[in-house]
Write a protein that holds these residues in place. Sequence first.
Motif, PDB file in Angstrom:
ATOM      1  N   THR A  28       0.368  -1.384  -0.042  1.00 27.67           N
ATOM      2  CA  THR A  28       0.118  -0.058   0.135  1.00 27.67           C
ATOM      3  C   THR A  28       1.007   0.922  -0.201  1.00 27.67           C
ATOM      4  O   THR A  28       1.484   1.391   0.512  1.00 27.67           O
ATOM      5  N   VAL A  29       0.283   2.358  -0.957  1.00 26.45           N
ATOM      6  CA  VAL A  29       1.074   3.637  -0.119  1.00 26.45           C
ATOM      7  C   VAL A  29       0.014   4.700  -0.704  1.00 26.45           C
ATOM      8  O   VAL A  29      -0.982   4.810  -1.144  1.00 26.45           O
ATOM      9  N   SER A  30       0.426   5.454  -0.160  1.00 25.02           N
ATOM     10  CA  SER A  30       0.010   7.011   0.734  1.00 25.02           C
ATOM     11  C   SER A  30       0.165   7.372  -0.568  1.00 25.02           C
ATOM     12  O   SER A  30       0.820   8.258  -1.243  1.00 25.02           O
ATOM     13  N   SER A  31      -1.055   8.598  -1.294  1.00 30.58           N
ATOM     14  CA  SER A  31      -0.899   9.498  -1.818  1.00 30.58           C
ATOM     15  C   SER A  31       0.101  10.467  -0.878  1.00 30.58           C
ATOM     16  O   SER A  31       0.828  11.150  -3.118  1.00 30.58           O
ATOM     17  N   GLY A  49       6.722  12.967  -8.882  1.00 32.26           N
ATOM     18  CA  GLY A  49       6.819  13.852  -9.334  1.00 32.26           C
ATOM     19  C   GLY A  49       5.973  15.001  -9.338  1.00 32.26           C
ATOM     20  O   GLY A  49       6.652  16.392 -10.077  1.00 32.26           O
ATOM     21  N   VAL A  50       5.168  15.192  -8.410  1.00 30.71           N
ATOM     22  CA  VAL A  50       3.566  15.612  -8.351  1.00 30.71           C
ATOM     23  C   VAL A  50       2.945  16.409  -7.195  1.00 30.71           C
ATOM     24  O   VAL A  50       4.164  15.527  -5.978  1.00 30.71           O
ATOM     25  N   ASN A  51       1.881  16.994  -6.643  1.00 28.25           N
ATOM     26  CA  ASN A  51       1.414  17.243  -5.363  1.00 28.25           C
ATOM     27  C   ASN A  51       0.369  16.437  -5.481  1.00 28.25           C
ATOM     28  O   ASN A  51      -0.219  15.985  -5.862  1.00 28.25           O
ATOM     29  N   SER A  52       0.283  16.263  -4.084  1.00 32.86           N
ATOM     30  CA  SER A  52      -0.538  15.269  -3.534  1.00 32.86           C
ATOM     31  C   SER A  52      -1.605  15.191  -3.947  1.00 32.86           C
ATOM     32  O   SER A  52      -2.965  14.752  -3.739  1.00 32.86           O
ATOM     33  N   ALA A  53      -2.585  17.033  -4.012  1.00 36.52           N
ATOM     34  CA  ALA A  53      -3.666  17.099  -4.211  1.00 36.52           C
ATOM     35  C   ALA A  53      -3.786  16.835  -5.485  1.00 36.52           C
ATOM     36  O   ALA A  53      -4.855  16.402  -5.952  1.00 36.52           O
ATOM     37  N   LYS A  54      -3.142  17.562  -6.467  1.00 39.41           N
ATOM     38  CA  LYS A  54      -3.145  16.777  -8.135  1.00 39.41           C
ATOM     39  C   LYS A  54      -3.610  14.936  -7.965  1.00 39.41           C
ATOM     40  O   LYS A  54      -4.292  14.604  -8.889  1.00 39.41           O
ATOM     41  N   ASP A  65      -6.477  13.259  -9.702  1.00 37.89           N
ATOM     42  CA  ASP A  65      -6.265  12.334 -10.593  1.00 37.89           C
ATOM     43  C   ASP A  65      -6.802  11.074 -10.910  1.00 37.89           C
ATOM     44  O   ASP A  65      -7.112  10.692 -11.805  1.00 37.89           O
ATOM     45  N   LEU A  66      -6.512  10.942  -9.775  1.00 38.89           N
ATOM     46  CA  LEU A  66      -7.264   9.783  -9.531  1.00 38.89           C
ATOM     47  C   LEU A  66      -8.320   9.103  -8.695  1.00 38.89           C
ATOM     48  O   LEU A  66      -9.479   8.210  -9.218  1.00 38.89           O
ATOM     49  N   TYR A  91     -10.204   6.105  -4.953  1.00 40.00           N
ATOM     50  CA  TYR A  91      -9.844   6.863  -3.526  1.00 40.00           C
ATOM     51  C   TYR A  91      -9.053   6.615  -2.265  1.00 40.00           C
ATOM     52  O   TYR A  91      -9.117   7.328  -1.681  1.00 40.00           O
ATOM     53  N   GLY A  92      -8.636   5.143  -3.101  1.00 41.89           N
ATOM     54  CA  GLY A  92      -7.838   5.232  -1.920  1.00 41.89           C
ATOM     55  C   GLY A  92      -8.468   5.012  -0.332  1.00 41.89           C
ATOM     56  O   GLY A  92     -10.083   5.086   0.181  1.00 41.89           O
ATOM     57  N   THR A  93      -7.876   4.493   0.792  1.00 40.88           N
ATOM     58  CA  THR A  93      -8.802   4.434   2.248  1.00 40.88           C
ATOM     59  C   THR A  93      -7.681   4.595   2.823  1.00 40.88           C
ATOM     60  O   THR A  93      -6.447   5.438   3.179  1.00 40.88           O
TER      61      THR A  93
END
Length: 225
Positions: A37-40, A48-53, A57-58, A64-66
């Motif tokens: 598993t991986v966090s956003s 190489g992008v920001n987490s909000a973007k 995108d996803l 949406y992840g958990t």
Amino acid sequence: MKSPSHPRDRGIPEATVARLPLYLRALHGMAERGTATVSSEDLAVAAGVNSAKLRKDLSHLGSYGTRGVGYDVEYLVYQISRELGLTQDWAVAIVGVGNLGRALANYGGFVSRGFRVAALIDADPEVVGDDIAGLNVEHIDELEAVIQRRGVSIVVLATPAAAAQKVCDRVVAVGVTSILNFAPVVLSVPESVDVRKVDLSIELQILAFHEQRKAGGPLMAVDSQ
């Protein structure tokens, strides 16, 4: 092979589509290291992008992840691969088997990403008949027949600039709608055809610009008149 509908036809922005391969590359690396598993935040850093973007995108993929856990790496690889059409087997023809074409033919990363180099084509009699990466180089006169016989969906143009448009017209006429163009020329194609251009000289010039600025290079002259 029939091409799938474009992600943009389903409301996914082009900018998001352009970033999906970055996420997929990062995820493949994590999967190879055994990460489940991986966090956003961690995936965003790796891509190489920001987490909000990244989260936005996803969300276009319905992922949406958990909370407190993050994204399941293996499932996210599947989701992105499916969206990009990489769960299918895409036959690729490389037209132009000079140094670049040979390098592309010998690149081992295509197969693991859903692409199979199915044909190598060139106009040079000295090259035709050569065996490269297990494929026999075929003559440009057989272009249309080879594309149809091998079920080619994507054509990579690594030809000289002067020949690129003519070859492009021929592959489009035979039904190819996806072209990756390495030739240093802008191709004219129907609206239904997707062309991605890779121009190494332009990328190097952009890097040269930034290097010059970092070194305190010349600024734009001011007209004193």
